[in-house]
Design a protein around this motif. Structure first.
Motif, PDB file in Angstrom:
ATOM      1  N   ILE A   1      -9.799 -43.377 -96.745  1.00 21.11           N
ATOM      2  CA  ILE A   1      -9.453 -42.158 -96.016  1.00 21.11           C
ATOM      3  C   ILE A   1      -8.543 -41.356 -96.935  1.00 21.11           C
ATOM      4  O   ILE A   1      -7.503 -41.854 -97.375  1.00 21.11           O
ATOM      5  CB  ILE A   1      -8.726 -42.470 -94.701  1.00 21.11           C
ATOM      6  N   THR A   2      -8.930 -40.135 -97.249  1.00 21.49           N
ATOM      7  CA  THR A   2      -8.113 -39.270 -98.091  1.00 21.49           C
ATOM      8  C   THR A   2      -7.670 -38.065 -97.277  1.00 21.49           C
ATOM      9  O   THR A   2      -8.490 -37.407 -96.636  1.00 21.49           O
ATOM     10  CB  THR A   2      -8.881 -38.808 -99.339  1.00 21.49           C
ATOM     11  N   VAL A   3      -6.365 -37.805 -97.297  1.00 18.22           N
ATOM     12  CA  VAL A   3      -5.783 -36.677 -96.576  1.00 18.22           C
ATOM     13  C   VAL A   3      -5.067 -35.805 -97.591  1.00 18.22           C
ATOM     14  O   VAL A   3      -4.332 -36.309 -98.439  1.00 18.22           O
ATOM     15  CB  VAL A   3      -4.776 -37.159 -95.514  1.00 18.22           C
ATOM     16  N   CYS A   4      -5.291 -34.496 -97.500  1.00 21.65           N
ATOM     17  CA  CYS A   4      -4.637 -33.549 -98.408  1.00 21.65           C
ATOM     18  C   CYS A   4      -3.854 -32.527 -97.607  1.00 21.65           C
ATOM     19  O   CYS A   4      -4.306 -32.070 -96.557  1.00 21.65           O
ATOM     20  CB  CYS A   4      -5.667 -32.830 -99.261  1.00 21.65           C
ATOM     21  N   VAL A   5      -2.675 -32.185 -98.104  1.00 18.56           N
ATOM     22  CA  VAL A   5      -1.822 -31.165 -97.488  1.00 18.56           C
ATOM     23  C   VAL A   5      -1.345 -30.239 -98.597  1.00 18.56           C
ATOM     24  O   VAL A   5      -0.972 -30.696 -99.680  1.00 18.56           O
ATOM     25  CB  VAL A   5      -0.607 -31.817 -96.782  1.00 18.56           C
ATOM     26  N   TRP A   6      -1.341 -28.953 -98.304  1.00 18.95           N
ATOM     27  CA  TRP A   6      -0.835 -27.982 -99.278  1.00 18.95           C
ATOM     28  C   TRP A   6       0.516 -27.417 -98.879  1.00 18.95           C
ATOM     29  O   TRP A   6       1.433 -27.382 -99.654  1.00 18.95           O
ATOM     30  CB  TRP A   6      -1.790 -26.797 -99.420  1.00 18.95           C
ATOM     31  N   GLU A   7       0.575 -26.908 -97.661  1.00 18.11           N
ATOM     32  CA  GLU A   7       1.742 -26.119 -97.277  1.00 18.11           C
ATOM     33  C   GLU A   7       1.967 -26.158 -95.773  1.00 18.11           C
ATOM     34  O   GLU A   7       1.122 -26.644 -95.021  1.00 18.11           O
ATOM     35  CB  GLU A   7       1.543 -24.668 -97.704  1.00 18.11           C
ATOM     36  N   ALA A   8       3.125 -25.647 -95.364  1.00 18.43           N
ATOM     37  CA  ALA A   8       3.433 -25.433 -93.949  1.00 18.43           C
ATOM     38  C   ALA A   8       4.069 -24.055 -93.838  1.00 18.43           C
ATOM     39  O   ALA A   8       4.617 -23.531 -94.820  1.00 18.43           O
ATOM     40  CB  ALA A   8       4.376 -26.509 -93.438  1.00 18.43           C
ATOM     41  N   ARG A   9       4.004 -23.465 -92.686  1.00 14.56           N
ATOM     42  CA  ARG A   9       4.552 -22.118 -92.483  1.00 14.56           C
ATOM     43  C   ARG A   9       5.392 -22.065 -91.227  1.00 14.56           C
ATOM     44  O   ARG A   9       5.093 -22.721 -90.230  1.00 14.56           O
ATOM     45  CB  ARG A   9       3.424 -21.083 -92.370  1.00 14.56           C
ATOM     46  N   ASP A  10       6.453 -21.257 -91.270  1.00 17.76           N
ATOM     47  CA  ASP A  10       7.310 -20.972 -90.111  1.00 17.76           C
ATOM     48  C   ASP A  10       7.926 -22.233 -89.514  1.00 17.76           C
ATOM     49  O   ASP A  10       7.912 -22.434 -88.289  1.00 17.76           O
ATOM     50  CB  ASP A  10       6.522 -20.204 -89.041  1.00 17.76           C
TER      51      ASP A  10
ATOM     52  N   ASN B   1       8.814 -22.125 -95.450  1.00 19.53           N
ATOM     53  CA  ASN B   1       7.403 -22.058 -95.804  1.00 19.53           C
ATOM     54  C   ASN B   1       7.138 -22.893 -97.061  1.00 19.53           C
ATOM     55  O   ASN B   1       6.751 -22.366 -98.096  1.00 19.53           O
ATOM     56  CB  ASN B   1       6.983 -20.601 -96.037  1.00 19.53           C
ATOM     57  N   PRO B   2       7.356 -24.202 -96.976  1.00 22.70           N
ATOM     58  CA  PRO B   2       7.216 -25.031 -98.181  1.00 22.70           C
ATOM     59  C   PRO B   2       5.778 -25.131 -98.665  1.00 22.70           C
ATOM     60  O   PRO B   2       4.843 -25.162 -97.881  1.00 22.70           O
ATOM     61  CB  PRO B   2       7.730 -26.396 -97.731  1.00 22.70           C
ATOM     62  N   ASP B   3       5.638 -25.169 -99.976  1.00 27.78           N
ATOM     63  CA  ASP B   3       4.337 -25.347-100.617  1.00 27.78           C
ATOM     64  C   ASP B   3       4.462 -26.576-101.512  1.00 27.78           C
ATOM     65  O   ASP B   3       5.189 -26.558-102.495  1.00 27.78           O
ATOM     66  CB  ASP B   3       3.991 -24.109-101.442  1.00 27.78           C
ATOM     67  N   TRP B   4       3.765 -27.643-101.145  1.00 26.81           N
ATOM     68  CA  TRP B   4       3.831 -28.896-101.890  1.00 26.81           C
ATOM     69  C   TRP B   4       2.759 -28.975-102.973  1.00 26.81           C
ATOM     70  O   TRP B   4       2.594 -30.011-103.591  1.00 26.81           O
ATOM     71  CB  TRP B   4       3.686 -30.096-100.941  1.00 26.81           C
ATOM     72  N   GLY B   5       2.025 -27.913-103.196  1.00 25.80           N
ATOM     73  CA  GLY B   5       0.916 -27.970-104.132  1.00 25.80           C
ATOM     74  C   GLY B   5      -0.209 -28.753-103.478  1.00 25.80           C
ATOM     75  O   GLY B   5      -0.404 -28.684-102.277  1.00 25.80           O
ATOM     76  N   GLU B   6      -0.940 -29.504-104.240  1.00 23.78           N
ATOM     77  CA  GLU B   6      -2.026 -30.306-103.681  1.00 23.78           C
ATOM     78  C   GLU B   6      -1.540 -31.743-103.539  1.00 23.78           C
ATOM     79  O   GLU B   6      -1.556 -32.514-104.477  1.00 23.78           O
ATOM     80  CB  GLU B   6      -3.264 -30.261-104.577  1.00 23.78           C
ATOM     81  N   LEU B   7      -1.066 -32.087-102.336  1.00 24.55           N
ATOM     82  CA  LEU B   7      -0.650 -33.453-102.042  1.00 24.55           C
ATOM     83  C   LEU B   7      -1.820 -34.159-101.382  1.00 24.55           C
ATOM     84  O   LEU B   7      -2.171 -33.866-100.250  1.00 24.55           O
ATOM     85  CB  LEU B   7       0.559 -33.472-101.109  1.00 24.55           C
ATOM     86  N   CYS B   8      -2.477 -35.047-102.114  1.00 21.50           N
ATOM     87  CA  CYS B   8      -3.599 -35.824-101.573  1.00 21.50           C
ATOM     88  C   CYS B   8      -3.243 -37.299-101.637  1.00 21.50           C
ATOM     89  O   CYS B   8      -2.813 -37.790-102.670  1.00 21.50           O
ATOM     90  CB  CYS B   8      -4.886 -35.568-102.350  1.00 21.50           C
ATOM     91  N   CYS B   9      -3.415 -37.969-100.517  1.00 18.04           N
ATOM     92  CA  CYS B   9      -3.111 -39.397-100.422  1.00 18.04           C
ATOM     93  C   CYS B   9      -4.356 -40.129 -99.972  1.00 18.04           C
ATOM     94  O   CYS B   9      -5.023 -39.707 -99.030  1.00 18.04           O
ATOM     95  CB  CYS B   9      -1.999 -39.631 -99.417  1.00 18.04           C
ATOM     96  N   SER B  10      -4.660 -41.216-100.645  1.00 15.03           N
ATOM     97  CA  SER B  10      -5.805 -42.052-100.265  1.00 15.03           C
ATOM     98  C   SER B  10      -5.294 -43.332 -99.634  1.00 15.03           C
ATOM     99  O   SER B  10      -4.377 -43.974-100.145  1.00 15.03           O
ATOM    100  CB  SER B  10      -6.664 -42.380-101.481  1.00 15.03           C
ATOM    101  N   PHE B  11      -5.898 -43.691 -98.518  1.00 15.05           N
ATOM    102  CA  PHE B  11      -5.541 -44.897 -97.793  1.00 15.05           C
ATOM    103  C   PHE B  11      -6.752 -45.816 -97.735  1.00 15.05           C
ATOM    104  O   PHE B  11      -7.885 -45.360 -97.671  1.00 15.05           O
ATOM    105  CB  PHE B  11      -5.096 -44.567 -96.366  1.00 15.05           C
ATOM    106  N   TYR B  12      -6.490 -47.092 -97.747  1.00 15.85           N
ATOM    107  CA  TYR B  12      -7.542 -48.100 -97.676  1.00 15.85           C
ATOM    108  C   TYR B  12      -7.282 -48.936 -96.427  1.00 15.85           C
ATOM    109  O   TYR B  12      -6.619 -49.972 -96.491  1.00 15.85           O
ATOM    110  CB  TYR B  12      -7.533 -48.960 -98.947  1.00 15.85           C
TER     111      TYR B  12
END
Length: 105
Positions: free
Chosen positions: A26-35, A74-85
């Motif tokens: 399972i791979t989840v990616c997050v870039w940013e959040a707002r407000d 409004n943080p921007d973490w870039g491309e945060l991708c995490c893979s879970f097994y």
């Protein structure tokens, strides 16, 4: 305490990257959040020091965390991708995505 972002936008996976993932990953990616909301009881600054924490609900040892972005609603973490097994079937696994304030954790 969760900051309850109004929007977390996932990052799209490239076609090559998606093709290399197995069914057990399972791979989840997050870039940013707002407000984001400031959750400090006695804020030194009215902006949160935010980070993202990803984990599997049925496997607490599986976790991933972003760097902390200081004083930014409004943080921007870039491309945060995490893979879970996951230890169980992916359909039986839930991913917890939490945006947290470093000062409160």
């Amino acid at each position: 305490q969760d900051l309850r972002p109004s929007r977390i936008r996932p990052c799209p996976l490239s076609a090559r990257r998606a093709a290399t993932m197995s069914r057990e990953t399972i791979t989840v990616c997050v870039w940013e959040a707002r407000d984001l909301i400031d959750m400090d009881a006695f804020p030194k600054d009215t902006r949160p020091d935010s980070f993202v924490h990803l984990s599997l609900t049925n496997d607490p040892a599986s976790e991933c965390r972003s760097d902390t972005i200081d004083n930014d609603k409004n943080p921007d973490w870039g491309e945060l991708c995490c893979s879970f097994y996951p230890r169980t079937l992916p359909r039986q696994t839930h991913v917890r995505v939490a945006v947290l304030d470093e000062d409160i954790v």
